[in-house]
Enzyme design. Structure first.
Site, PDB file in Angstrom:
ATOM      1  N   ASP A   1      41.842  59.348  14.379  1.00  0.00           N
ATOM      2  CA  ASP A   1      41.458  60.433  15.266  1.00  0.00           C
ATOM      3  C   ASP A   1      40.029  60.134  15.716  1.00  0.00           C
ATOM      4  O   ASP A   1      39.089  60.224  14.932  1.00  0.00           O
ATOM      5  CB  ASP A   1      41.539  61.764  14.505  1.00  0.00           C
ATOM      6  CG  ASP A   1      41.285  62.965  15.397  1.00  0.00           C
ATOM      7  OD1 ASP A   1      40.563  62.808  16.398  1.00  0.00           O
ATOM      8  OD2 ASP A   1      41.806  64.055  15.078  1.00  0.00           O
TER       9      ASP A   1
ATOM     10  N   ARG B   1      58.514  64.859  31.638  1.00  0.00           N
ATOM     11  CA  ARG B   1      58.662  64.759  30.169  1.00  0.00           C
ATOM     12  C   ARG B   1      58.824  63.319  29.688  1.00  0.00           C
ATOM     13  O   ARG B   1      58.733  63.049  28.493  1.00  0.00           O
ATOM     14  CB  ARG B   1      59.832  65.635  29.692  1.00  0.00           C
ATOM     15  CG  ARG B   1      59.906  65.770  28.184  1.00  0.00           C
ATOM     16  CD  ARG B   1      60.848  66.869  27.724  1.00  0.00           C
ATOM     17  NE  ARG B   1      62.098  66.916  28.454  1.00  0.00           N
ATOM     18  CZ  ARG B   1      63.113  66.077  28.254  1.00  0.00           C
ATOM     19  NH1 ARG B   1      63.028  65.114  27.372  1.00  0.00           N
ATOM     20  NH2 ARG B   1      64.227  66.210  28.960  1.00  0.00           N
TER      21      ARG B   1
ATOM     22  N   LYS C   1      38.566  67.969  23.950  1.00  0.00           N
ATOM     23  CA  LYS C   1      37.160  67.873  23.555  1.00  0.00           C
ATOM     24  C   LYS C   1      36.379  67.007  24.548  1.00  0.00           C
ATOM     25  O   LYS C   1      36.252  67.383  25.689  1.00  0.00           O
ATOM     26  CB  LYS C   1      37.094  67.349  22.107  1.00  0.00           C
ATOM     27  CG  LYS C   1      38.000  68.122  21.143  1.00  0.00           C
ATOM     28  CD  LYS C   1      37.627  69.580  21.078  1.00  0.00           C
ATOM     29  CE  LYS C   1      38.537  70.521  20.298  1.00  0.00           C
ATOM     30  NZ  LYS C   1      39.905  70.250  20.039  1.00  0.00           N
TER      31      LYS C   1
ATOM     32  N   TYR D   1      40.661  67.061   9.892  1.00  0.00           N
ATOM     33  CA  TYR D   1      40.701  68.245  10.765  1.00  0.00           C
ATOM     34  C   TYR D   1      41.742  69.229  10.218  1.00  0.00           C
ATOM     35  O   TYR D   1      42.863  68.833   9.877  1.00  0.00           O
ATOM     36  CB  TYR D   1      41.042  67.819  12.196  1.00  0.00           C
ATOM     37  CG  TYR D   1      41.429  68.967  13.081  1.00  0.00           C
ATOM     38  CD1 TYR D   1      40.532  70.004  13.343  1.00  0.00           C
ATOM     39  CD2 TYR D   1      42.702  69.052  13.627  1.00  0.00           C
ATOM     40  CE1 TYR D   1      40.896  71.079  14.130  1.00  0.00           C
ATOM     41  CE2 TYR D   1      43.068  70.126  14.425  1.00  0.00           C
ATOM     42  CZ  TYR D   1      42.166  71.143  14.665  1.00  0.00           C
ATOM     43  OH  TYR D   1      42.526  72.201  15.435  1.00  0.00           O
TER      44      TYR D   1
HETATM   45  N1  PLP Z   1      41.419  66.456  16.101  1.00  0.00           N
HETATM   46  C1  PLP Z   1      40.209  67.011  16.000  1.00  0.00           C
HETATM   47  C2  PLP Z   1      39.111  66.238  15.342  1.00  0.00           C
HETATM   48  C3  PLP Z   1      39.979  68.302  16.477  1.00  0.00           C
HETATM   49  O1  PLP Z   1      38.762  68.846  16.357  1.00  0.00           O
HETATM   50  C4  PLP Z   1      41.053  69.012  17.082  1.00  0.00           C
HETATM   51  C5  PLP Z   1      40.872  70.392  17.591  1.00  0.00           C
HETATM   52  O2  PLP Z   1      39.878  71.027  17.340  1.00  0.00           O
HETATM   53  C6  PLP Z   1      42.303  68.400  17.148  1.00  0.00           C
HETATM   54  C7  PLP Z   1      42.446  67.122  16.670  1.00  0.00           C
HETATM   55  C8  PLP Z   1      43.480  69.109  17.754  1.00  0.00           C
HETATM   56  O3  PLP Z   1      43.377  69.126  19.143  1.00  0.00           O
HETATM   57  P1  PLP Z   1      43.992  70.254  20.104  1.00  0.00           P
HETATM   58  O4  PLP Z   1      43.304  71.531  19.810  1.00  0.00           O
HETATM   59  O5  PLP Z   1      43.713  69.696  21.468  1.00  0.00           O
HETATM   60  O6  PLP Z   1      45.463  70.333  19.813  1.00  0.00           O
END
Ligand code: PLP
Length: 388
Positions: free
Chosen positions: A174, A48, A199, A102
């Site tokens: 992001d 952790r 992803k 997102y």
């Molecule tokens: N950022 C983007 C652009 C995403 O598409 C996603 C999930 O689809 C996330 C963040 C969140 O990621 P996680 O599902 O791994 O928590």
């Protein structure tokens, strides 16, 4: 050998390897211990604390790919986002985020921040002037997402970074959709980069993970919050992520090549009303994307003509899977209105341009002609069914 001089595929394959001194195995050993003997009480390892051998070494690979001093691995992309935000925001602070965000990040902000007394503004658009207009005296963070999910809007990374620097505001991005293969925001002045490693970094639709990369100074703040919130990743999955990332550049480049061709194919298609892809000359920010992306990525969205039901089309696909997630080696499609953005109200969706006909396409590594054929047959069958 200086890391800066290493090529992309060499970084993916070798940076952050743990040498197997004992048996000389070709790959990093996996350390699953949750307890480590210590010589000095100040440097105790504990999962952790984000400092097990596998976590520390994989972080080196991510930092090298994102041109940062350091990185941290999290249990999910949302853990990465939430820990990162909470490290820089406290009661009475304000964050500016873009309206094309997102869905999960947007929900986190709307649902959780009021409980902490953190204020937020969603911009009216995604131009630098939109961010400037939303800044308040208590703004501490600006968070961007480019290309955005699902409309592939492109925000001027340097423009936002310069604006924030002039007002001593920290910037986060992001970078999930582009991946470090197609975009390195740190080179344009952004402070902190995050990924849903679920992803492209994972790439095989079998890992839930997140990552943050930045200077050591910023990471110290993130670590201080993260050790309390406890969103670290199991070392087994960390090890799987390291294995996956060896082929990151190979995969993403193959996916991007397919996406560029499919975007053109769909753009010329008589049954397609609109294609959203920064690599198309018709994309409103195509020129900007060229200046800040190495290549245009493997995500695109499109709208079928009115009268060809998007949901019925999806059901006719034989090769391309209807799936929630994205960025795997297999091609997938989804309707944002039914899935990723279903938690937004219809009004909120309309405000950011997400129609019920919009289909998000995560392009995989399959043979191009097979993907084209699948789309073609699904359109034909949907049309026949609707006129029958
Ligand atoms: N950022 C983007 C652009 C995403 O598409 C996603 C999930 O689809 C996330 C963040 C969140 O990621 P996680 O599902 O791994 O928590």
């Amino acid at each position: 050998m200086s890391k800066k001089k290493l090529g992309l595929n060499t970084i993916c394959t070798h940076v952050g390897e743990i040498k197997d001194e004992q048996f000389k195995g070709a790959i990093s050993p996996i350390y699953l211990s949750t307890s480590y003997e210590f010589d000095n009480v100040d440097v105790k390892r504990y999962p952790r604390y984000f400092n097990t051998p596998n976590q520390e070494y994989l972080a080196k690979k991510i930092a090298a790919l994102e041109h940062t001093e350091t990185a941290m691995i999290f249990g999910s992309g949302m853990a990465a986002i939430s820990h990162m935000f909470l490290a820089f925001l406290q009661q009475g602070d304000h964050i500016v985020v873009q309206n094309t965000l997102y869905g999960g990040t947007s929900n986190f902000i709307r649902e959780e921040f009021p409980k902490y007394g953190i204020e937020f503004s969603f911009t009216d658009g995604y131009a630098v002037s939109d961010f400037e207009a939303a800044i308040q005296p208590n703004t501490k963070l600006i968070h961007i997402e480019t290309p955005s999910n699902p409309l592939l809007t492109v925000t001027d990374i340097k423009g936002v970074a310069d604006l924030a620097k002039s007002k001593r505001i920290v910037t986060t991005i992001d970078n999930t959709f582009a991946s470090p293969v197609n975009q390195n925001p740190i080179d344009f002045g952004i402070d902190i980069v995050m990924h849903s490693a679920t992803k492209y970094l994972g790439g095989h639709s079998d890992i839930l993970a997140g990552a943050v990369a930045s200077t050591q100074e910023h990471m110290d703040r993130i670590w201080n919050v993260s050790k309390n919130l406890g969103g670290s990743l199991s070392d087994f999955t960390v090890w799987m992520l390291e294995r996956s990332m060896k082929t990151l550049a190979l995969r993403v480049k193959a996916q991007t090549k397919n996406a560029k061709k499919l975007a053109k194919f769909l753009d010329k298609h008589d049954d397609v009303a609109k294609v959203y892809y920064p690599g198309l000359k018709s994309h409103p920010e195509h020129k900007l994307a060229k200046t800040q992306m190495h290549d245009f990525g493997a995500m695109l969205s499109f709208e079928l003509n009115e009268g060809i039901d998007a949901m019925a089309f999806q059901k006719q696909l034989e090769l391309i899977k209807s799936s929630m997630s994205l960025a795997g080696v297999e091609s997938t499609m989804l309707l944002p209105s039914e899935t990723s953005h279903a938690l937004l109200t219809p009004e909120q969706r309309a405000a950011v341009g997400i129609s019920d006909q919009l289909i998000r396409f995560s392009v995989g590594i399959e043979t191009l002609k097979d993907l084209k054929q699948d789309i073609e047959q699904a359109i034909t069958k949907t049309k026949v069914a609707s006129f029958a």
